[in-house]
Scaffold this motif. Structure first.
Motif, mmCIF file in Angstrom:
data_model
loop_
_atom_site.group_PDB
_atom_site.id
_atom_site.type_symbol
_atom_site.label_atom_id
_atom_site.label_comp_id
_atom_site.label_asym_id
_atom_site.label_seq_id
_atom_site.Cartn_x
_atom_site.Cartn_y
_atom_site.Cartn_z
ATOM 1 N N TYR A 23 -67.174 12.203 12.987
ATOM 2 C CA TYR A 23 -65.997 11.894 12.150
ATOM 3 C C TYR A 23 -66.283 10.802 11.121
ATOM 4 C CZ TYR A 23 -63.660 14.704 15.617
ATOM 5 O OH TYR A 23 -63.304 15.733 16.432
ATOM 6 N N ARG A 39 -68.375 14.870 8.990
ATOM 7 C CA ARG A 39 -67.171 15.519 8.444
ATOM 8 C C ARG A 39 -66.779 14.938 7.083
ATOM 9 N NH1 ARG A 39 -63.853 18.024 12.315
ATOM 10 N NH2 ARG A 39 -65.203 19.494 13.406
ATOM 11 N N ALA A 40 -67.281 13.735 6.811
ATOM 12 C CA ALA A 40 -67.000 13.113 5.513
ATOM 13 C C ALA A 40 -68.059 13.533 4.486
ATOM 14 C CB ALA A 40 -66.948 11.602 5.654
ATOM 15 N N THR A 96 -61.965 6.140 6.719
ATOM 16 C CA THR A 96 -62.149 7.560 6.429
ATOM 17 C C THR A 96 -62.429 8.332 7.729
ATOM 18 O OG1 THR A 96 -62.948 6.971 4.232
ATOM 19 C CG2 THR A 96 -63.496 9.170 5.000
ATOM 20 N N GLN A 154 -59.264 9.501 8.843
ATOM 21 C CA GLN A 154 -58.851 10.602 7.964
ATOM 22 C C GLN A 154 -59.424 11.935 8.461
ATOM 23 O OE1 GLN A 154 -59.741 12.363 3.599
ATOM 24 N NE2 GLN A 154 -60.154 10.168 3.773
ATOM 25 N N MET A 155 -60.728 11.911 8.830
ATOM 26 C CA MET A 155 -61.391 13.151 9.245
ATOM 27 C C MET A 155 -60.799 13.707 10.537
ATOM 28 S SD MET A 155 -63.138 13.680 6.769
ATOM 29 C CE MET A 155 -63.200 12.605 5.342
ATOM 30 N N GLU A 166 -56.429 3.616 4.811
ATOM 31 C CA GLU A 166 -56.735 4.919 4.229
ATOM 32 C C GLU A 166 -55.427 5.631 3.897
ATOM 33 O OE1 GLU A 166 -60.022 5.540 4.331
ATOM 34 O OE2 GLU A 166 -60.257 7.655 3.836
ATOM 35 N N PHE A 172 -67.030 12.341 0.120
ATOM 36 C CA PHE A 172 -65.870 13.046 0.688
ATOM 37 C C PHE A 172 -64.753 13.303 -0.311
ATOM 38 C CE2 PHE A 172 -64.495 8.675 1.047
ATOM 39 C CZ PHE A 172 -65.652 8.012 1.449
ATOM 40 N N VAL A 176 -65.019 19.095 2.680
ATOM 41 C CA VAL A 176 -64.414 18.314 3.774
ATOM 42 C C VAL A 176 -63.223 19.087 4.365
ATOM 43 C CG1 VAL A 176 -63.066 16.221 4.269
ATOM 44 C CG2 VAL A 176 -65.175 16.068 2.933
#
Ligand code: PHE
Length: 343
Positions: A138, A142-143, A171, A174-175, A212, A252, A292
């Motif tokens: 993550y 994923r970014a 981030t 976020q993921m 974020e 990302f 992403v």
């Protein structure tokens, strides 16, 4: 023969001189006690001549009654005196200023965090927090930051094992949110601490805070990002502020931007705070990279969105004119009190 007059005078004198209840009690025992002087007199009755017994008895009884009366009187007097002294010693001076209980204060970083949360909640965002220990997946994969990507060099951190580390940016939250919410729309802000290998100097710390922002939906134009950030900048730094986007790069987001706000110290003319440029860089942002979205389970042909990452220390330093980031972490009560809103 007993001289009652003398005795009476002596008792009266002794009671007169008593100054404390303790001494008074001693006198009581001495005269009125079971083995006291008056009880002794009673015992002498048997030696008194028959025709004088009556008179003697009356005299002793009278002496007893008088002594008891003296005792009661003195007792009342001394008790009243003791009460008076007690009250005098317990006088409260109502004119003295009160003693304020000391209480702790919120750190200015939390004040800014709360202010930002209020601001975004007002715009319909939800607040979501995440774990500080995160999977490499993550934080990076994923970014769109694969293992060999140079962006990893800038975000080295503390690893617990090869797959787990202290998050280097929010981030990572976020993921996780993207994966959990796909394929639904999202509107969240995610505040929290992040950790990154960095120089510890006046403007850098190996631990700091970010917030974020993430918005995903069927049609989220870039102009919404600009409007949102302009609203944020004006709320935090004053209604006259302008913002500008400069092209940038984050793996990302695509396109990516650095966002500057016109300097609140000089109004844009140029000063030491904005290093003469009239603008201050406050955050990174961009359109969420379709790659992403796809990795998280969205169809990038059906939805798009934007993300931004605000540095909370940076906002606090600019807003309050704090010149050294290390002030936030020293736990100096005097520093925190400067930002107290409870007074
Ligand atoms: N994660 C980026 C950083 O820590 C900031 C960022 C967040 C940029 C979201 C774009 C979008 O530097």
């Amino acid at each position: 023969m007993v001289n009652f007059d003398e005795l009476r005078a002596q008792i009266a004198q002794e009671f007169k001189e008593v100054e404390t209840l303790d001494v008074l009690n001693e006198l009581r025992i001495q005269y009125l006690g079971k083995k006291g002087k008056i009880a002794d007199l009673m015992k002498q009755m048997k030696d008194v001549a028959k025709e004088e017994k009556r008179e003697f008895g009356q005299a002793v009884n009278q002496l007893k009654a008088e002594t008891s009366a003296l005792l009661e009187e003195k007792k009342k007097e001394l008790e009243a005196k003791a009460l008076e002294e007690k009250l005098a010693s317990e006088t409260i001076d109502l004119t003295l200023p009160g003693r304020k209980p000391s209480h702790g204060n919120l750190n200015p970083l939390h004040l800014i965090e709360q202010e930002l949360e209020d601001l975004f909640i007002g715009l319909g965002y939800q607040v979501i927090e995440g774990d500080e220990v995160v999977d490499d997946l993550y934080c990076f994969e994923r970014a769109n930051i694969p293992k060999d990507h140079p962006a990893r060099d800038m975000q080295d951190s503390l690893y617990l094992d090869p797959a787990h580390l202290l998050r280097t940016h929010t981030t990572a939250i976020q993921m996780k949110v993207l994966e959990e919410q796909a394929p639904n729309p999202i509107k969240v802000v995610c505040p929290g601490k992040v950790y990154r290998r960095d120089d510890d100097d006046a403007t850098h710390s190996h631990q700091f805070m970010q917030m974020e922002g993430l918005v995903i939906g069927p049609h989220v134009p870039l102009s919404d990002l600009k409007g949102t950030l302009e609203f944020f900048a004006r709320k935090m730094f004053g209604q006259e502020r302008e913002i500008r986007f400069r092209p940038s790069f984050f793996p990302f987001t695509e396109p990516s931007v650095e966002v500057d706000v016109s300097c609140h110290m000089c109004g844009g003319k140029g000063c030491s705070t904005c290093k003469g440029t009239g603008w201050i860089e406050i955050l990174g942002a961009g359109e969420v990279n379709p790659k992403v979205l796809e990795m998280a389970g969205y169809d990038p042909n059906k939805v798009n969105g934007f993300a931004f990452g605000i540095g909370i220390e940076r906002v606090a330093m600019l807003k309050y004119g704090i010149d050294d980031i290390r002030h936030f972490y020293t736990n100096d009560k005097r520093f925190n009190e400067t930002f107290d809103r409870m007074d």
